[in-house]
Design a protein around this motif. Structure first.
Motif, short mmCIF file in Angstrom:
data_model
loop_
_atom_site.label_atom_id
_atom_site.label_comp_id
_atom_site.label_asym_id
_atom_site.label_seq_id
_atom_site.Cartn_x
_atom_site.Cartn_y
_atom_site.Cartn_z
N UNK A 116 1.42 5.73 49.19
CA UNK A 116 0.01 5.48 48.87
C UNK A 116 -0.56 6.59 47.99
N UNK A 117 -0.32 7.84 48.41
CA UNK A 117 -0.89 8.97 47.66
C UNK A 117 -0.32 9.04 46.25
N UNK A 118 0.95 8.69 46.09
CA UNK A 118 1.56 8.71 44.76
C UNK A 118 0.93 7.64 43.86
N UNK A 119 0.73 6.45 44.43
CA UNK A 119 0.10 5.37 43.66
C UNK A 119 -1.33 5.73 43.28
N UNK A 120 -2.07 6.31 44.21
CA UNK A 120 -3.45 6.71 43.92
C UNK A 120 -3.48 7.80 42.86
N UNK A 121 -2.52 8.73 42.95
CA UNK A 121 -2.48 9.81 41.95
C UNK A 121 -2.15 9.27 40.56
N UNK A 122 -1.25 8.31 40.48
CA UNK A 122 -0.89 7.73 39.20
C UNK A 122 -2.07 7.01 38.54
N UNK A 123 -2.96 6.50 39.41
CA UNK A 123 -4.12 5.76 38.89
C UNK A 123 -5.30 6.67 38.60
N UNK A 124 -5.05 7.97 38.57
CA UNK A 124 -6.14 8.93 38.39
C UNK A 124 -6.75 8.93 37.01
N UNK A 166 -8.51 3.73 40.07
CA UNK A 166 -8.01 4.51 41.22
C UNK A 166 -8.65 4.03 42.52
N UNK A 167 -9.97 3.73 42.48
CA UNK A 167 -10.67 3.21 43.67
C UNK A 167 -10.10 1.86 44.07
#
Length: 294
Positions: free
Chosen positions: A21-29, A35-36
């Motif tokens: 999850x954190x990796x996917x959220x970081x990639x969408x930064x 990202x939201x």
């Protein structure tokens, strides 16, 4: 590790999920809105074991906690998970005493001198010693004290070899807390019993004061009735020398009326007046007084 405890398996699953999850959220930064959107597709953290170690020690941490949890589970104790300030927490409950625990690495590396012994526990220079810590508070009624138990990794004695002492010290501490709680409960019961006794005495005093007021009213009514009768007797006696027949008959009626009212006032006489009704007599008043006292 064969057949790990379900809390270990749960931690592995949760950590893998969080990492993804954190990796996917970081990639969408690159885009706040995107990202939201990505973040909304994932769930919040579920409670997991509080293991805060580097990746090269996670398997060892699993083995230590797996052995600890399985052992205490056979000793009528249990482990519960939770969250506090967005941080994973866990407690081991022994004899109704809750030990909040976590497994983490120390902040300093062992010196080269200390690494000479038992290199199996700490194979590389980058491996930090582990600390298994417990915090226990007093029970609900008595939260005055907090105790901490801490068990550190050492080259001569790694945590794996200290688990028997860990469990023994936890039971000793739990027994100590239970004994303190028992003494506190006894003191509390004594305090409550004394407060109950004082309240009972205060209630008895209040009822006695009410009874004295009733007695005072009874005596005052009786004394007033007696004085009225004495006055009626004196009034009739004074009429012996009266010559005005009409005036004499009128005063005789007044004396008769006064005695009637004296009988109504007298608590020793149960008499009902046509206009004033029935007044409580001494039997009713004293019975009420006794009933209130009992």
């Amino acid at each position: 590790m064969r057949d790990p405890h379900f809390l270990i398996a749960k931690h592995q699953e949760e950590m893998a999920y969080r990492k993804k999850r954190d990796k996917e959220v970081e990639r969408a930064g690159f885009s706040f809105s995107y990202q939201a959107k990505i973040k909304s597709q994932y769930k919040d953290n579920k409670p997991a074991l509080p293991i805060f170690v580097s990746a090269n020690q996670i398997k060892r941490a699993y083995r230590i906690l797996d052995a600890l949890i399985k052992t205490v589970s056979h000793l009528e104790s249990w482990v519960s998970l939770g969250h506090y300030d967005k941080k994973d927490t866990a407690s081991i409950t022994i004899m109704n005493v809750s030990f909040r625990f976590e497994l983490k690495e120390t902040e300093t590396k062992p010196t080269s001198k200390n690494k000479t012994k038992n290199s199996g526990a700490m194979e590389e220079d980058s491996v930090l010693p582990l600390i298994l810590s417990f915090t226990v508070n007093e029970s609900t009624w008595n939260r005055g004290n907090t105790e901490c138990l801490e068990f550190k990794d050492t080259p001569s004695e790694p945590l794996e070899e200290k688990l028997d002492r860990v469990i023994s010290d936890m039971f000793i501490a739990a027994n100590r807390f239970r004994a303190r709680d028992e003494l506190y409960d006894r003191e509390l019961e004594k305090k409550w019993a004394e407060e109950k006794r004082l309240r009972h005495l205060q209630e008895m005093k209040r009822r006695e004061e009410e009874n004295v007021k009733i007695l005072e009213r009874v005596v005052n009514d009786w004394d007033l009735a007696r004085k009225i009768r004495e006055f009626a007797d004196s009034l009739e006696k004074s009429l012996e020398e009266a010559h005005d027949k009409q005036w004499k008959e009128n005063l005789v009626e007044k004396a008769k009326w006064a005695r009637s009212k004296a009988d109504w006032l007298d608590p020793l006489v149960a008499k009902e007046d046509d206009l004033l009704g029935k007044k409580a007599n001494v039997a009713d008043l004293l019975e009420y007084s006794i009933t209130k006292t009992l």
